[in-house]
Scaffold this motif. Structure first.
Motif, PDB file in Angstrom:
ATOM      1  N   ARG A   1       0.837  -1.213   0.000  1.00 23.59           N
ATOM      2  CA  ARG A   1       0.000   0.000   0.000  1.00 23.59           C
ATOM      3  C   ARG A   1       0.870   1.262   0.000  1.00 23.59           C
TER       4      ARG A   1
ATOM      5  N   PRO B   1      -0.461  -0.876  -5.783  1.00 18.62           N
ATOM      6  CA  PRO B   1      -0.547   0.287  -6.669  1.00 18.62           C
ATOM      7  C   PRO B   1       0.093   0.022  -8.030  1.00 18.62           C
TER       8      PRO B   1
ATOM      9  N   ARG C   1       2.015   1.753  -9.673  1.00 20.29           N
ATOM     10  CA  ARG C   1       3.418   2.176  -9.783  1.00 20.29           C
ATOM     11  C   ARG C   1       4.401   1.057  -9.437  1.00 20.29           C
ATOM     12  N   LEU C   2       3.920  -0.038  -8.860  1.00 18.90           N
ATOM     13  CA  LEU C   2       4.806  -1.167  -8.565  1.00 18.90           C
ATOM     14  C   LEU C   2       4.875  -2.182  -9.712  1.00 18.90           C
TER      15      LEU C   2
ATOM     16  N   GLY D   1       3.637   1.509  -1.435  1.00 18.31           N
ATOM     17  CA  GLY D   1       4.421   1.567  -2.666  1.00 18.31           C
ATOM     18  C   GLY D   1       5.790   0.950  -2.550  1.00 18.31           C
TER      19      GLY D   1
END
Length: 166
Positions: free
Chosen positions: A47, A123, A125-126, A49
């Motif tokens: 969560r 997320p 972005r991962l 990131g």
């Protein structure tokens, strides 16, 4: 052959949950969601990131392996990113009947799916960290890559065919 033990693998957003559930329904076997096996610390890290490392994944993989071991007689479907060979080897050690279905698609397709997904702790972005960590199935592993560019029903049909061929 005993009932198959299927591990639906792939990066976040590849459709593991959707395809895993559909496959389990069609095979009439139990289903388990890998996300449910994560300890709270892992969920909190994702969560925030922060990508998980091997030590973070160890208890998670052990729990999934435990689920597989409990289902060796009747078969089942479980999801697990299983990005690295050593993770798959850990799961495959449970039984010779473990079969990996790797959901394979372009980074662009998966990124679009992640951007549209709501209510998940992983997320978008991962995604790149998972793509970077991914070690594709090797020829000596029991499994098959399945393209995910079709509908969920088409992907499930391809997955079911791969399981039946196995």
């Amino acid at each position: 052959m005993s009932a198959p033990l299927i591990v639906v693998t792939g990066v976040s957003g590849s459709g593991k949950t959707t395809i895993g559930q559909k496959l389990a329904q069609r095979l009439v076997v139990p289903y388990a969601e890998a996300d449910d096996f994560h300890p709270p610390r892992n969920v909190a890290r994702m969560r925030a990131g922060v990508p998980l490392d091997d030590e973070d994944r160890r208890p998670w993989l052990d729990a999934i392996a435990g689920w597989l071991a409990e289902h060796t007689d009747g078969g089942g479907v479980v999801t697990c990113s299983a990005l690295k060979r050593r993770y798959r080897d850990r799961l495959a050690a449970v039984s010779p009947d473990v079969f990996f279905l790797h959901l394979d698609g372009s980074a662009e397709l998966i990124a679009r799916r992640l951007e549209a997904r709501r209510g998940h702790f992983m997320p978008a972005r991962l995604l790149q960290s998972q793509i970077d960590a991914l070690e594709p199935l090797e020829a000596d592993e029991s499994g098959q890559a399945i393209p995910i560019d079709g509908t969920p029903e088409e992907t499930t049909t391809l997955a079911l065919a791969a399981v039946r061929e196995h």
